[in-house]
Design a protein around this motif. Structure first.
Motif, PDB file in Angstrom:
ATOM      1  N   TRP A 205     -68.748  24.599 -12.834  1.00  0.00           N
ATOM      2  CA  TRP A 205     -67.108  25.159 -13.118  1.00  0.00           C
ATOM      3  C   TRP A 205     -66.370  25.218 -11.762  1.00  0.00           C
ATOM      4  N   TYR A 206     -65.946  23.528 -11.030  1.00  0.00           N
ATOM      5  CA  TYR A 206     -64.937  24.070 -10.291  1.00  0.00           C
ATOM      6  C   TYR A 206     -63.206  24.760 -10.891  1.00  0.00           C
ATOM      7  N   ASP A 207     -62.846  24.153 -12.240  1.00  0.00           N
ATOM      8  CA  ASP A 207     -61.936  24.666 -12.935  1.00  0.00           C
ATOM      9  C   ASP A 207     -61.943  24.137 -14.245  1.00  0.00           C
ATOM     10  N   LYS A 208     -60.996  24.005 -15.157  1.00  0.00           N
ATOM     11  CA  LYS A 208     -61.516  24.448 -16.303  1.00  0.00           C
ATOM     12  C   LYS A 208     -60.865  22.598 -16.651  1.00  0.00           C
ATOM     13  N   ASP A 209     -60.461  21.764 -15.431  1.00  0.00           N
ATOM     14  CA  ASP A 209     -61.133  20.081 -15.794  1.00  0.00           C
ATOM     15  C   ASP A 209     -61.908  19.025 -14.715  1.00  0.00           C
ATOM     16  N   HIS A 210     -62.634  20.344 -13.558  1.00  0.00           N
ATOM     17  CA  HIS A 210     -63.171  19.509 -12.261  1.00  0.00           C
ATOM     18  C   HIS A 210     -64.678  20.626 -13.119  1.00  0.00           C
ATOM     19  N   VAL A 211     -65.815  20.040 -12.871  1.00  0.00           N
ATOM     20  CA  VAL A 211     -67.110  20.284 -12.659  1.00  0.00           C
ATOM     21  C   VAL A 211     -67.661  19.966 -10.573  1.00  0.00           C
ATOM     22  N   LEU A 212     -68.896  20.733 -10.415  1.00  0.00           N
ATOM     23  CA  LEU A 212     -69.180  20.404  -8.792  1.00  0.00           C
ATOM     24  C   LEU A 212     -70.265  20.229  -9.414  1.00  0.00           C
ATOM     25  N   VAL A 213     -70.770  18.566  -8.312  1.00  0.00           N
ATOM     26  CA  VAL A 213     -71.718  18.214  -8.684  1.00  0.00           C
ATOM     27  C   VAL A 213     -71.973  18.384  -7.487  1.00  0.00           C
ATOM     28  N   ILE A 214     -73.857  18.092  -7.507  1.00  0.00           N
ATOM     29  CA  ILE A 214     -74.427  17.604  -6.125  1.00  0.00           C
ATOM     30  C   ILE A 214     -74.536  16.310  -6.465  1.00  0.00           C
ATOM     31  N   ASP A 215     -74.901  15.722  -5.143  1.00  0.00           N
ATOM     32  CA  ASP A 215     -75.414  14.501  -4.999  1.00  0.00           C
ATOM     33  C   ASP A 215     -76.020  14.047  -3.516  1.00  0.00           C
ATOM     34  N   LYS A 216     -77.325  13.473  -4.048  1.00  0.00           N
ATOM     35  CA  LYS A 216     -78.098  13.274  -2.201  1.00  0.00           C
ATOM     36  C   LYS A 216     -77.576  11.895  -2.009  1.00  0.00           C
ATOM     37  N   LYS A 217     -77.388  11.249  -1.065  1.00  0.00           N
ATOM     38  CA  LYS A 217     -77.103   9.914  -0.043  1.00  0.00           C
ATOM     39  C   LYS A 217     -77.836  10.409   1.095  1.00  0.00           C
ATOM     40  N   ASP A 218     -78.464   9.348   1.325  1.00  0.00           N
ATOM     41  CA  ASP A 218     -79.653   8.844   1.838  1.00  0.00           C
ATOM     42  C   ASP A 218     -80.517  10.774   2.554  1.00  0.00           C
ATOM     43  N   ASN A 219     -80.160  10.957   3.852  1.00  0.00           N
ATOM     44  CA  ASN A 219     -81.023  12.508   4.018  1.00  0.00           C
ATOM     45  C   ASN A 219     -79.593  13.661   3.927  1.00  0.00           C
ATOM     46  N   GLU A 220     -78.351  13.592   3.594  1.00  0.00           N
ATOM     47  CA  GLU A 220     -76.824  14.523   3.756  1.00  0.00           C
ATOM     48  C   GLU A 220     -76.787  14.605   1.834  1.00  0.00           C
ATOM     49  N   TYR A 221     -76.582  15.561   1.665  1.00  0.00           N
ATOM     50  CA  TYR A 221     -75.821  15.899   0.498  1.00  0.00           C
ATOM     51  C   TYR A 221     -75.103  16.550   0.240  1.00  0.00           C
ATOM     52  N   GLU A 222     -73.892  16.026  -0.743  1.00  0.00           N
ATOM     53  CA  GLU A 222     -72.568  16.152  -0.719  1.00  0.00           C
ATOM     54  C   GLU A 222     -72.451  16.949  -1.382  1.00  0.00           C
ATOM     55  N   VAL A 223     -71.446  17.980  -2.038  1.00  0.00           N
ATOM     56  CA  VAL A 223     -70.503  18.912  -3.403  1.00  0.00           C
ATOM     57  C   VAL A 223     -69.283  18.579  -3.685  1.00  0.00           C
ATOM     58  N   ASN A 224     -69.622  17.416  -4.565  1.00  0.00           N
ATOM     59  CA  ASN A 224     -68.264  16.829  -5.089  1.00  0.00           C
ATOM     60  C   ASN A 224     -67.736  17.653  -6.279  1.00  0.00           C
ATOM     61  N   ARG A 225     -66.007  17.846  -6.079  1.00  0.00           N
ATOM     62  CA  ARG A 225     -65.421  17.545  -7.185  1.00  0.00           C
ATOM     63  C   ARG A 225     -65.234  16.975  -8.497  1.00  0.00           C
ATOM     64  N   TYR A 226     -65.105  16.680  -9.301  1.00  0.00           N
ATOM     65  CA  TYR A 226     -65.436  15.328 -10.427  1.00  0.00           C
ATOM     66  C   TYR A 226     -65.002  15.955 -11.825  1.00  0.00           C
ATOM     67  N   ASN A 227     -63.501  15.362 -11.966  1.00  0.00           N
ATOM     68  CA  ASN A 227     -62.713  15.199 -13.206  1.00  0.00           C
ATOM     69  C   ASN A 227     -62.857  14.890 -13.939  1.00  0.00           C
TER      70      ASN A 227
END
Length: 358
Positions: free
Chosen positions: A54-76
């Motif tokens: 969880w990032y906060d009560k409305d958002h989670v942190l999602v681990i994404d893979k795009k090509d050879n890079e990985y990104e942590v995104n906040r998802y509402n």
């Protein structure tokens, strides 16, 4: 949380370098709308490998893979919008928020036997970085002083080392602790079950001061223990009822406050400790109860997810689930992510569940 050196945590695939990103201005700490569980929107993507925390009560942190890079995104969860939080080309294994959600610990793999822990603030900016020669790590954040983390590193042969990290000073102190599974008991005290004195899968609870190395055996034995700033929990095998365990809660004056009983499942190492989650704000303890005690491999019934209130002593049945999975509670205690990859969410009031990644 299961404590067994023979069970590896799920490693999320990811690859090497790091870059922080400023949050999108549309991402806020929370929204004032009264959202419901039905309003939660699932992600429909093949890029997402896991929901880290969880990032906060409305958002989670999602681990994404795009090509050879990985990104942590906040998802509402309610708008379905994402915002970049952190990028790296290293293998991301997990991300975990601190008890008050002011910091996040990102675990990445630099190679097969080298792991890096990065401390990020709420903007995704790097604050400190610690690296270890390790095949796997386990860590515990100090709820009494969130600038402190205790880390256990494991080699391939399961030999281990224990370190106390100070985020503020950058200190990495090697501890002489002879047990791998450690939790904080205060600002400077850790505790662990001393398995060298194991009897019926129970071990004595030992407290150790990380500054003086002074150790004190506490007058408690158990299969597991956990604690927050107000209560200490010990799970013990119930000798009066075969195959059952009793969760006993103590206050900071060592007085027994509450207890409740659960059937236990056994595995190759002895009694299996159920996964659990602890809502420290509302003082509710969540765990799973099988219908009866037996060998875990032969158990094919559902598990009841229950919440036990330390304030009232009431046990609430939440949901009947096919299997028990790790529990990560939302900051407001309304929902929980289930599983190592967090792809399922449960409403802790109604028991309704839904998949977050489809």
């Amino acid at each position: 949380m299961r404590k067994n050196v023979f069970v590896l945590l799920l490693i999320f695939v990811v690859l090497t370098g790091c870059q922080a990103h400023q949050p999108n201005s549309t991402i806020r700490k929370g929204t004032k709308e009264n959202h419901t569980f039905d309003d939660i929107k699932s992600l429909h993507t093949q890029d997402s490998t896991a929901i880290g925390d969880w990032y906060d009560k409305d958002h989670v942190l999602v681990i994404d893979k795009k090509d050879n890079e990985y990104e942590v995104n906040r998802y509402n969860l309610y708008s379905g919008q994402s915002s970049s939080f952190f990028k790296t080309s290293n293998q991301v294994m997990s991300i975990k928020r601190s008890p008050d959600s002011k910091m996040f610990l990102l675990q990445t793999s630099l190679s097969e036997e080298k792991i890096e822990l990065s401390i990020l603030n709420r903007k995704g900016e790097l604050q400190k970085r610690f690296s270890f020669p390790a095949y796997e790590v386990e860590y515990n954040w100090n709820s009494f002083d969130e600038n402190r983390i205790v880390v256990t590193t494991f080699s391939k042969d399961w030999s281990f080392d224990v370190y106390a990290l100070n985020i503020e000073t950058g200190e990495k102190k090697h501890l002489s602790t002879n047990q791998p599974f450690v939790q904080w008991m205060s600002k400077t005290n850790i505790a662990y079950l001393d398995n060298k004195d194991l009897m019926n899968n129970e071990a004595p609870l030992v407290k150790e001061d990380i500054e003086t190395s002074k150790k004190n055996a506490l007058s408690k034995k158990g299969l597991m223990f956990s604690n927050d700033q107000k209560y200490l929990l010990v799970l013990r095998y119930d000798r009066d009822q075969e195959g059952y365990g009793t969760y006993t809660f103590y206050d900071r004056k060592n007085q027994k406050v509450r207890e409740f009983q659960v059937p236990l499942l056994s595995d190759y190492s002895g009694w299996s400790v159920p996964y659990y989650g602890w809502d420290s704000r509302q003082h509710v303890f969540y765990t799973y109860k099988p219908k009866y005690s037996t060998n875990k491999a032969s158990y094919n019934e559902e598990f009841m997810l229950v919440g036990f209130s330390l304030e009232t002593g009431q046990e609430n049945k939440i949901a009947s689930l096919k299997e028990e999975k790790p529990i990560r509670l939302s900051p407001d205690g309304k929902y929980a992510l289930l599983g190592l990859s967090g792809k399922k969410i449960v409403d802790l009031k109604t028991g309704e569940t839904k998949s977050l990644i489809k």
